[in-house]
Design a protein around this motif. Structure first.
Motif, short mmCIF file in Angstrom:
data_model
loop_
_atom_site.label_atom_id
_atom_site.label_comp_id
_atom_site.label_asym_id
_atom_site.label_seq_id
_atom_site.Cartn_x
_atom_site.Cartn_y
_atom_site.Cartn_z
N SER A 13 -43.13 -28.05 21.94
CA SER A 13 -44.58 -27.80 21.92
C SER A 13 -45.07 -27.26 20.57
O SER A 13 -46.15 -27.62 20.13
N LYS A 14 -44.30 -26.45 19.90
CA LYS A 14 -44.71 -25.92 18.59
C LYS A 14 -44.75 -27.02 17.52
O LYS A 14 -45.47 -26.90 16.54
N ASP A 15 -43.97 -28.09 17.73
CA ASP A 15 -43.93 -29.20 16.78
C ASP A 15 -45.24 -29.96 16.69
O ASP A 15 -45.47 -30.69 15.72
N VAL A 16 -46.10 -29.85 17.70
CA VAL A 16 -47.31 -30.68 17.76
C VAL A 16 -48.59 -29.85 17.74
O VAL A 16 -49.67 -30.36 18.01
N GLU A 17 -48.50 -28.58 17.38
CA GLU A 17 -49.66 -27.69 17.36
C GLU A 17 -50.61 -27.94 16.19
O GLU A 17 -51.79 -27.65 16.28
N SER A 18 -50.07 -28.45 15.10
CA SER A 18 -50.90 -28.69 13.91
C SER A 18 -50.38 -29.92 13.19
O SER A 18 -49.27 -30.40 13.45
N ILE A 19 -51.19 -30.40 12.24
CA ILE A 19 -50.77 -31.55 11.44
C ILE A 19 -49.54 -31.18 10.63
O ILE A 19 -48.56 -31.95 10.59
N ASP A 20 -49.55 -30.03 9.99
CA ASP A 20 -48.38 -29.63 9.21
C ASP A 20 -47.13 -29.52 10.09
O ASP A 20 -46.05 -29.96 9.70
N ALA A 21 -47.28 -28.94 11.28
CA ALA A 21 -46.13 -28.78 12.18
C ALA A 21 -45.55 -30.13 12.58
O ALA A 21 -44.32 -30.31 12.58
N ILE A 22 -46.40 -31.10 12.92
CA ILE A 22 -45.88 -32.39 13.40
C ILE A 22 -45.24 -33.18 12.25
O ILE A 22 -44.19 -33.82 12.44
N ILE A 23 -45.80 -33.12 11.06
CA ILE A 23 -45.18 -33.84 9.93
C ILE A 23 -43.86 -33.19 9.55
O ILE A 23 -42.85 -33.88 9.31
N ASN A 24 -43.81 -31.85 9.54
CA ASN A 24 -42.54 -31.16 9.27
C ASN A 24 -41.49 -31.51 10.32
O ASN A 24 -40.32 -31.77 9.99
N ALA A 25 -41.89 -31.52 11.59
CA ALA A 25 -40.96 -31.86 12.67
C ALA A 25 -40.51 -33.31 12.57
O ALA A 25 -39.33 -33.63 12.85
N TRP A 26 -41.40 -34.20 12.17
CA TRP A 26 -41.08 -35.62 12.03
C TRP A 26 -39.98 -35.82 11.00
O TRP A 26 -39.00 -36.52 11.24
N TYR A 27 -40.11 -35.18 9.85
CA TYR A 27 -39.05 -35.26 8.84
C TYR A 27 -37.76 -34.62 9.35
O TYR A 27 -36.66 -35.15 9.16
N ASP A 28 -37.88 -33.48 10.01
CA ASP A 28 -36.71 -32.76 10.50
C ASP A 28 -35.97 -33.55 11.59
O ASP A 28 -34.74 -33.54 11.65
N ALA A 29 -36.72 -34.25 12.45
CA ALA A 29 -36.11 -34.99 13.55
C ALA A 29 -35.21 -36.12 13.06
O ALA A 29 -34.22 -36.45 13.71
N PHE A 30 -35.54 -36.70 11.93
CA PHE A 30 -34.75 -37.81 11.42
C PHE A 30 -33.63 -37.34 10.49
O PHE A 30 -32.61 -37.99 10.37
N SER A 31 -33.81 -36.21 9.85
CA SER A 31 -32.87 -35.74 8.84
C SER A 31 -31.68 -35.03 9.47
O SER A 31 -31.81 -34.36 10.48
N GLY A 32 -30.51 -35.20 8.82
CA GLY A 32 -29.34 -34.48 9.29
C GLY A 32 -28.06 -34.98 8.67
O GLY A 32 -28.03 -36.02 8.00
N GLY A 33 -27.02 -34.22 8.89
CA GLY A 33 -25.70 -34.57 8.39
C GLY A 33 -25.00 -35.56 9.31
O GLY A 33 -25.46 -35.83 10.43
N ALA A 34 -23.89 -36.08 8.85
CA ALA A 34 -23.12 -37.07 9.63
C ALA A 34 -22.68 -36.51 10.97
O ALA A 34 -22.52 -37.26 11.94
N GLU A 35 -22.46 -35.20 11.05
CA GLU A 35 -22.00 -34.58 12.29
C GLU A 35 -23.13 -34.20 13.24
O GLU A 35 -22.90 -33.88 14.40
N ASP A 36 -24.37 -34.24 12.77
CA ASP A 36 -25.52 -33.86 13.59
C ASP A 36 -25.92 -34.99 14.54
O ASP A 36 -25.92 -36.16 14.15
N PRO A 37 -26.29 -34.65 15.76
CA PRO A 37 -26.75 -35.71 16.67
C PRO A 37 -28.15 -36.19 16.27
O PRO A 37 -28.92 -35.46 15.67
#
Length: 155
Positions: A13-37
């Protein structure tokens, strides 16, 4: 035994409270290391039900996809480290609508810069107390089309 699982609404729910929050979450959701799900559940929560993703190639040809069609091949192979690092963002908001231009680079190590860059145009709307990503378009940087540098140099 009782198991309490959080719904996506509770978890993100905090990911979608503001434009900045959703764009930050969008980048974070796709980014990660080889071991991350992969964070498909989170990414799906950020998007509206029929969100459209469009890739534009160097010649200007567009190909459209659903979020699910992008994840299927990703989930069928071992994950590789990929971190999308935002370089610059420009937001225009009018009423319940927003357009976000956001330049990024893709890194295999979040601490080491990369020459792999792209520019996203993200369309959002606000409904029922939260933001939704309705569509996004991306064009990757190339020698003939330095879209990211043009965007970084613009006001």
């Amino acid at each position: 035994m009782t198991v309490f699982a959080q719904s996506p609404e509770e978890k993100y729910s905090k990911d979608v409270e503001s434009i900045d929050a959703i764009i930050n979450a969008w980048y974070d959701a796709f980014s990660g290391g080889a071991e991350d799900p992969w964070q498909y559940e989170r990414d799906k929560f950020l998007h509206s039900e029929n969100a459209l993703i469009t890739y534009v190639d160097e010649e200007g040809n567009a190909s459209n996809h659903s979020l699910e069609s992008l994840y299927i091949p990703l989930l069928l192979q071992p994950r590789k480290a990929a971190y999308e690092i935002e370089l610059k963002r420009k937001v225009s908001k009018f009423g319940h609508l927003a357009l976000v231009w956001t330049a990024f680079e893709v890194r295999t190590n979040p601490e080491e810069p990369s020459e792999v860059r792209g520019l996203n145009s993200v369309q959002l709307h606000f409904e029922n107390g939260r933001w939704f990503i309705d569509s996004w378009m991306v064009q990757m940087d190339s020698k003939d089309h330095p879209v990211v540098q043009e965007f970084l140099d613009a006001d």
